[in-house]
Scaffold this motif. Structure first.
Motif, PDB file in Angstrom:
ATOM      1  N   GLY A  21       3.129  -4.644   3.282  1.00 52.49           N
ATOM      2  CA  GLY A  21       4.428  -5.267   3.514  1.00 52.49           C
ATOM      3  C   GLY A  21       5.454  -4.961   2.437  1.00 52.49           C
ATOM      4  N   PHE A  22       5.013  -4.438   1.291  1.00 53.38           N
ATOM      5  CA  PHE A  22       5.948  -4.085   0.221  1.00 53.38           C
ATOM      6  C   PHE A  22       6.823  -2.919   0.674  1.00 53.38           C
ATOM      7  CE2 PHE A  22       4.239  -5.722  -4.085  1.00 53.38           C
ATOM      8  CZ  PHE A  22       3.784  -6.904  -3.511  1.00 53.38           C
ATOM      9  N   ALA A  23       8.088  -2.944   0.273  1.00 52.03           N
ATOM     10  CA  ALA A  23       8.999  -1.824   0.514  1.00 52.03           C
ATOM     11  C   ALA A  23       8.615  -0.686  -0.416  1.00 52.03           C
ATOM     12  CB  ALA A  23      10.428  -2.257   0.252  1.00 52.03           C
ATOM     13  N   VAL A  24       8.759   0.549   0.065  1.00 54.84           N
ATOM     14  CA  VAL A  24       8.430   1.717  -0.746  1.00 54.84           C
ATOM     15  C   VAL A  24       9.706   2.501  -1.025  1.00 54.84           C
ATOM     16  CG1 VAL A  24       7.039   3.823  -0.908  1.00 54.84           C
ATOM     17  CG2 VAL A  24       6.128   1.814   0.267  1.00 54.84           C
ATOM     18  N   GLN A  25       9.922   2.748  -2.322  1.00 53.67           N
ATOM     19  CA  GLN A  25      11.091   3.486  -2.784  1.00 53.67           C
ATOM     20  C   GLN A  25      10.662   4.842  -3.317  1.00 53.67           C
ATOM     21  OE1 GLN A  25      14.431   2.428  -2.906  1.00 53.67           O
ATOM     22  NE2 GLN A  25      13.780   0.691  -1.696  1.00 53.67           N
ATOM     23  N   ALA A  26      11.252   5.897  -2.788  1.00 52.04           N
ATOM     24  CA  ALA A  26      11.047   7.232  -3.345  1.00 52.04           C
ATOM     25  C   ALA A  26      11.995   7.388  -4.519  1.00 52.04           C
ATOM     26  CB  ALA A  26      11.340   8.292  -2.273  1.00 52.04           C
ATOM     27  N   ALA A  27      11.914   8.499  -5.211  1.00 52.36           N
ATOM     28  CA  ALA A  27      12.784   8.749  -6.352  1.00 52.36           C
ATOM     29  C   ALA A  27      14.257   8.742  -5.947  1.00 52.36           C
ATOM     30  CB  ALA A  27      12.421  10.085  -6.996  1.00 52.36           C
ATOM     31  N   ASP A  28      14.522   8.980  -4.657  1.00 52.25           N
ATOM     32  CA  ASP A  28      15.906   9.068  -4.195  1.00 52.25           C
ATOM     33  C   ASP A  28      16.249   8.109  -3.058  1.00 52.25           C
ATOM     34  OD1 ASP A  28      14.312  10.378  -2.379  1.00 52.25           O
ATOM     35  OD2 ASP A  28      15.514  12.205  -2.313  1.00 52.25           O
ATOM     36  N   GLY A  29      15.476   7.041  -2.881  1.00 48.51           N
ATOM     37  CA  GLY A  29      15.825   6.037  -1.880  1.00 48.51           C
ATOM     38  C   GLY A  29      14.632   5.476  -1.132  1.00 48.51           C
ATOM     39  N   ALA A  30      14.909   4.528  -0.254  1.00 42.09           N
ATOM     40  CA  ALA A  30      13.871   3.837   0.514  1.00 42.09           C
ATOM     41  C   ALA A  30      13.217   4.778   1.521  1.00 42.09           C
ATOM     42  CB  ALA A  30      14.469   2.642   1.237  1.00 42.09           C
ATOM     43  N   ILE A  31      11.892   4.631   1.679  1.00 44.08           N
ATOM     44  CA  ILE A  31      11.184   5.460   2.657  1.00 44.08           C
ATOM     45  C   ILE A  31      10.386   4.660   3.678  1.00 44.08           C
ATOM     46  CG2 ILE A  31      11.028   7.480   1.166  1.00 44.08           C
ATOM     47  CD1 ILE A  31       8.019   6.699   0.808  1.00 44.08           C
ATOM     48  N   GLY A  32      10.257   3.367   3.500  1.00 45.73           N
ATOM     49  CA  GLY A  32       9.504   2.574   4.460  1.00 45.73           C
ATOM     50  C   GLY A  32       8.795   1.420   3.792  1.00 45.73           C
ATOM     51  N   GLN A  33       7.702   0.996   4.420  1.00 45.58           N
ATOM     52  CA  GLN A  33       6.927  -0.099   3.838  1.00 45.58           C
ATOM     53  C   GLN A  33       5.445   0.167   3.975  1.00 45.58           C
ATOM     54  OE1 GLN A  33       8.226  -3.561   6.094  1.00 45.58           O
ATOM     55  NE2 GLN A  33       6.168  -3.822   6.844  1.00 45.58           N
ATOM     56  N   VAL A  34       4.684  -0.446   3.070  1.00 47.31           N
ATOM     57  CA  VAL A  34       3.230  -0.266   3.064  1.00 47.31           C
ATOM     58  C   VAL A  34       2.649  -0.922   4.308  1.00 47.31           C
ATOM     59  CG1 VAL A  34       1.072  -0.712   1.832  1.00 47.31           C
ATOM     60  CG2 VAL A  34       3.171  -0.219   0.531  1.00 47.31           C
ATOM     61  N   ASP A  35       1.947  -0.128   5.088  1.00 45.80           N
ATOM     62  CA  ASP A  35       1.309  -0.616   6.306  1.00 45.80           C
ATOM     63  C   ASP A  35      -0.160  -0.946   6.038  1.00 45.80           C
ATOM     64  OD1 ASP A  35       1.233  -1.221   9.096  1.00 45.80           O
ATOM     65  OD2 ASP A  35       0.317   0.745   9.475  1.00 45.80           O
ATOM     66  N   ARG A  36      -0.806  -0.099   5.225  1.00 47.55           N
ATOM     67  CA  ARG A  36      -2.205  -0.300   4.869  1.00 47.55           C
ATOM     68  C   ARG A  36      -2.424   0.234   3.460  1.00 47.55           C
ATOM     69  NH1 ARG A  36      -1.626   1.614   9.600  1.00 47.55           N
ATOM     70  NH2 ARG A  36      -2.389   3.736   9.535  1.00 47.55           N
ATOM     71  N   GLN A  37      -3.468  -0.260   2.812  1.00 44.53           N
ATOM     72  CA  GLN A  37      -3.822   0.274   1.502  1.00 44.53           C
ATOM     73  C   GLN A  37      -5.325   0.417   1.413  1.00 44.53           C
ATOM     74  OE1 GLN A  37      -2.510  -3.326  -0.770  1.00 44.53           O
ATOM     75  NE2 GLN A  37      -3.851  -2.554  -2.380  1.00 44.53           N
ATOM     76  N   GLN A  38      -5.743   1.427   0.668  1.00 47.56           N
ATOM     77  CA  GLN A  38      -7.158   1.692   0.439  1.00 47.56           C
ATOM     78  C   GLN A  38      -7.407   1.561  -1.061  1.00 47.56           C
ATOM     79  OE1 GLN A  38     -10.563   1.915   0.509  1.00 47.56           O
ATOM     80  NE2 GLN A  38     -10.260   2.976   2.446  1.00 47.56           N
ATOM     81  N   ASP A  39      -8.306   0.678  -1.437  1.00 45.13           N
ATOM     82  CA  ASP A  39      -8.598   0.469  -2.846  1.00 45.13           C
ATOM     83  C   ASP A  39      -9.971   0.974  -3.256  1.00 45.13           C
ATOM     84  OD1 ASP A  39      -6.211  -0.556  -3.802  1.00 45.13           O
ATOM     85  OD2 ASP A  39      -6.696  -2.592  -3.188  1.00 45.13           O
ATOM     86  N   GLN A  40     -10.595   1.766  -2.421  1.00 45.67           N
ATOM     87  CA  GLN A  40     -11.901   2.324  -2.757  1.00 45.67           C
ATOM     88  C   GLN A  40     -11.734   3.310  -3.914  1.00 45.67           C
ATOM     89  OE1 GLN A  40     -13.988   4.004   0.564  1.00 45.67           O
ATOM     90  NE2 GLN A  40     -15.401   5.129  -0.734  1.00 45.67           N
ATOM     91  N   PRO A  41     -12.492   3.123  -5.007  1.00 46.19           N
ATOM     92  CA  PRO A  41     -12.379   4.040  -6.152  1.00 46.19           C
ATOM     93  C   PRO A  41     -12.535   5.498  -5.721  1.00 46.19           C
ATOM     94  CG  PRO A  41     -13.748   2.169  -6.718  1.00 46.19           C
ATOM     95  CD  PRO A  41     -13.486   2.083  -5.226  1.00 46.19           C
TER      96      PRO A  41
END
Length: 119
Positions: A21-41
């Motif tokens: 749900g977090f907003a994602v910012q690229a170096a030059d602007g917004a690109i979307g939001q986190v839909d899923r995350q993987q935390d497996q090492p």
């Protein structure tokens, strides 16, 4: 290259926190939001929903591309630009999040952008 799959120290990452749900910012602007995350090492990454700017396409971004996580503002900042992310290997299905061939292609692509290794 395995460091591309881990969050850098100082990025603000904490293992127990969901970034969905977090907003994602690229170096030059917004690109979307986190839909899923993987935390497996070894394969930590985010799947980012880009909404309409890429015709509803999602993109997989390795954790090593994350430069800052701001929990208060609920934003994730990545080192790459909008164009670099757009040019990343295409993400199609969730099965790719564990496909070694696809992950190698993504890792090689983001590593080639000169991202600094996690420390």
């Amino acid at each position: 290259m395995s460091s591309i799959w881990a969050y850098a120290q100082g990025s603000g990452y904490t293992p127990e926190q969901s970034l969905v749900g977090f907003a994602v910012q690229a170096a030059d602007g917004a690109i979307g939001q986190v839909d899923r995350q993987q935390d497996q090492p070894g394969i930590q990454h985010l799947v980012v929903d880009n909404g309409v700017w890429l015709f509803g396409r999602s993109v997989l971004i390795p954790a090593g591309a994350v430069t800052r996580i701001d929990t208060g503002a609920q934003t994730v900042t990545v080192a790459s630009t909008w164009e670099e992310i757009k040019a990343a290997p295409q993400f199609v299905t969730d099965s790719e999040t564990t496909d070694p061939t696809y992950l190698a292609a993504v890792g090689t692509y983001f590593f080639s952008l000169g991202l600094t290794p996690a420390s």
